[in-house]
Design an enzyme around this catalytic site. Structure first.
Site, PDB file in Angstrom:
ATOM      1  N   HIS A   9       0.819  -1.207   0.000  1.00 45.39           N
ATOM      2  CA  HIS A   9       0.000   0.000   0.000  1.00 45.39           C
ATOM      3  C   HIS A   9       0.855   1.260   0.000  1.00 45.39           C
ATOM      4  O   HIS A   9       0.362   2.361   0.175  1.00 45.39           O
ATOM      5  CB  HIS A   9      -0.953  -0.004   1.196  1.00 45.39           C
ATOM      6  CG  HIS A   9      -1.969  -1.108   1.110  1.00 45.39           C
ATOM      7  ND1 HIS A   9      -3.205  -0.934   0.516  1.00 45.39           N
ATOM      8  CD2 HIS A   9      -1.925  -2.405   1.498  1.00 45.39           C
ATOM      9  CE1 HIS A   9      -3.882  -2.064   0.574  1.00 45.39           C
ATOM     10  NE2 HIS A   9      -3.130  -2.979   1.155  1.00 45.39           N
ATOM     11  N   HIS A  41      -8.524 -10.052  11.523  1.00 48.41           N
ATOM     12  CA  HIS A  41      -7.313  -9.583  10.852  1.00 48.41           C
ATOM     13  C   HIS A  41      -6.137  -9.583  11.829  1.00 48.41           C
ATOM     14  O   HIS A  41      -6.315  -9.694  13.045  1.00 48.41           O
ATOM     15  CB  HIS A  41      -7.541  -8.184  10.277  1.00 48.41           C
ATOM     16  CG  HIS A  41      -6.619  -7.820   9.159  1.00 48.41           C
ATOM     17  ND1 HIS A  41      -5.342  -7.352   9.377  1.00 48.41           N
ATOM     18  CD2 HIS A  41      -6.778  -7.867   7.819  1.00 48.41           C
ATOM     19  CE1 HIS A  41      -4.761  -7.118   8.212  1.00 48.41           C
ATOM     20  NE2 HIS A  41      -5.619  -7.430   7.246  1.00 48.41           N
ATOM     21  N   ASP A  59     -11.996  -8.221  -1.686  1.00 49.76           N
ATOM     22  CA  ASP A  59     -12.345  -9.442  -2.408  1.00 49.76           C
ATOM     23  C   ASP A  59     -13.464 -10.165  -1.675  1.00 49.76           C
ATOM     24  O   ASP A  59     -13.297 -10.521  -0.503  1.00 49.76           O
ATOM     25  CB  ASP A  59     -11.139 -10.386  -2.482  1.00 49.76           C
ATOM     26  CG  ASP A  59     -10.080  -9.931  -3.460  1.00 49.76           C
ATOM     27  OD1 ASP A  59     -10.251 -10.191  -4.654  1.00 49.76           O
ATOM     28  OD2 ASP A  59      -9.087  -9.315  -3.024  1.00 49.76           O
TER      29      ASP A  59
END
Length: 426
Positions: free
Chosen positions: A1, A88, A364
């Site tokens: 990123h 996460h 996604d």
């Protein structure tokens, strides 16, 4: 990123023909934005080789490769600075290191797999040149949608080519008519993937070449259609799901793997489980062999080529005692649902205060269609490490079973029959 992602690959022998054209195809198969089934983030993921080659040949020195980011939106993740995403690695990175990358997850982001895919493409080329090794990985299940058992077994025994995975596993969508079309012309409902009777299917719907392409990398059209429908549904619900990929490595030298702690399947398991979102690994019959008798599970020896024995079956998946037998290596990897979803989820700030988190960004609904090049890359690196280690240990050429252990390339022919046959398979 950030600005880009790259890798440094050491240990590649000199004089291997290598340019960006050898690496780019796998990165293109991995890239985001390739179809409506994946994240809409649009990255070309164009690779540049920075060092380690000259005049199209490797020098034997470290190879540096770089892919620049073009469509990053690091501020989409600003609210994760105070509250970790459920499921996460935000929380564990913060606790382990005392801080974390706020722009998408840092090393816990799937963007880090660019380096693995690029390096794997180089290792795969060397193994193909030296031993004729071929690696093929495909999507065998999404959520509760599985390939029929007989189809799955046929493909494992006679794996499709990478080109077949990418073409047979592609559906075309006519959005207006709510129809999916496979490359053979069979039509399916885009709502649930059920095959449509040719007499009842919309006659004026688009043909395969004219619709919106959906890449599933499941080389069985009836199953791929159901996967497409489910993934599209989950995108509308702002949710995600996981699944299973199957990988077969053919053209494997005999004798790779170092007992006791560096057995070949142990190295493969570590390689696969180091990838983001992986949660399970099995080789050969895997957990299924736990339900079998020894008389069923044992692979009986028969005469092979080049003075070697081979196995009449391959329940072991290509290794015995952690050492390759020369049979194809067959393994499966389980992938969890992507944790970044666009639904509000209850969480807590790092100080324990209850909170609700809505993650912005482009996610996604299912990462499975992009996973095969990751698995293939890590398999290639693992196999090349093992081959170099065995070569240095033995000081002799590695032994091969020969043509009998290679794929015949006919398993997918069954799917090329008329639509009526495809409906029967479904």
């Amino acid at each position: 990123h950030g600005i880009g992602v790259g890798c440094i690959l050491d240990g590649i022998p000199a004089n291997l023909p290598l340019t960006e054209l050898d690496v780019q195809p796998q990165l293109t198969r991995r890239r985001p934005g390739q179809s409506a089934l994946t994240t809409p983030r649009n990255e070309a993921d164009t690779v540049t080789i920075l060092s380690g080659t000259e005049n199209g040949l490797t020098l034997g020195t470290p190879i540096a490769m770089m892919v620049k980011n073009q469509d990053q939106r690091k501020f989409d993740y600003a609210n994760t600075k105070e509250a970790p995403r459920p499921g996460h690695a935000d929380y564990t990175y913060q606790v382990k290191y005392g801080l974390k990358a706020t722009s998408g997850g840092g090393r816990a982001s799937a963007r880090e797999t660019i380096g693995r895919v690029a390096a794997g493409a180089v290792a795969e080329k060397w193994m193909a040149q030296e031993y004729g090794m071929v690696i093929a990985c495909w999507v065998s299940s999404v959520m509760d949608i599985d390939m029929p058992k007989d189809v799955a077994a046929a493909l494992e025994n006679d794996p499709p080519t990478r080109e077949e995975i990418d073409t047979v596993g592609t559906l075309s969508e006519d959005v207006e008519k709510e129809v999916l079309i496979d490359m053979y012309g069979q039509k399916y409902s885009s709502k649930d993937g059920a095959p449509l009777d040719p007499s009842k299917a919309p006659a004026d719907s688009l043909d395969f070449a004219s619709g919106k392409m959906l890449y599933t990398r499941c080389p069985h059209p009836p199953t791929a259609a159901k996967m497409c429908a489910r993934i599209q549904q989950l995108r509308k619900e702002e949710d995600s799901t996981g699944g299973i990929v199957t990988c077969v490595v053919s053209g494997v030298p005999v004798g790779l793997g170092e007992p006791c702690f560096d057995k070949l399947e142990a190295e493969l398991a570590k390689a696969m489980m180091s990838l983001p979102a992986t949660k399970a690994f099995e080789i050969g019959q895997g957990f299924n062999c736990c339900r079998m008798r020894g008389s069923e599970n044992n692979d009986l020896f028969v005469k092979g080529e080049n003075g070697l024995l081979r196995c009449a079956t391959n329940n072991a998946g290509g290794t015995l005692g952690g050492i390759t037998s020369g049979e194809p290596i067959v393994f499966r990897v389980g992938i969890k649902p992507a944790s970044s979803i666009s639904q509000e989820q209850k969480t807590a700030h790092f100080d324990g205060t209850a909170s609700v988190l809505l993650v912005k960004g482009r996610h996604d609904p299912c990462v499975l269609p992009r996973v095969p090049p990751l698995i293939e890359g890590m398999a290639a690196l693992t196999m090349m490490d093992a081959a170099l280690r065995q070569r240095s240990r033995s000081g002799a050429a590695l032994q091969m079973l020969g043509e009998s252990a290679k794929a015949k390339g006919v398993a997918t022919e069954a799917f090329a029959n008329p639509p009526a046959k495809l409906q029967k398979i479904a």
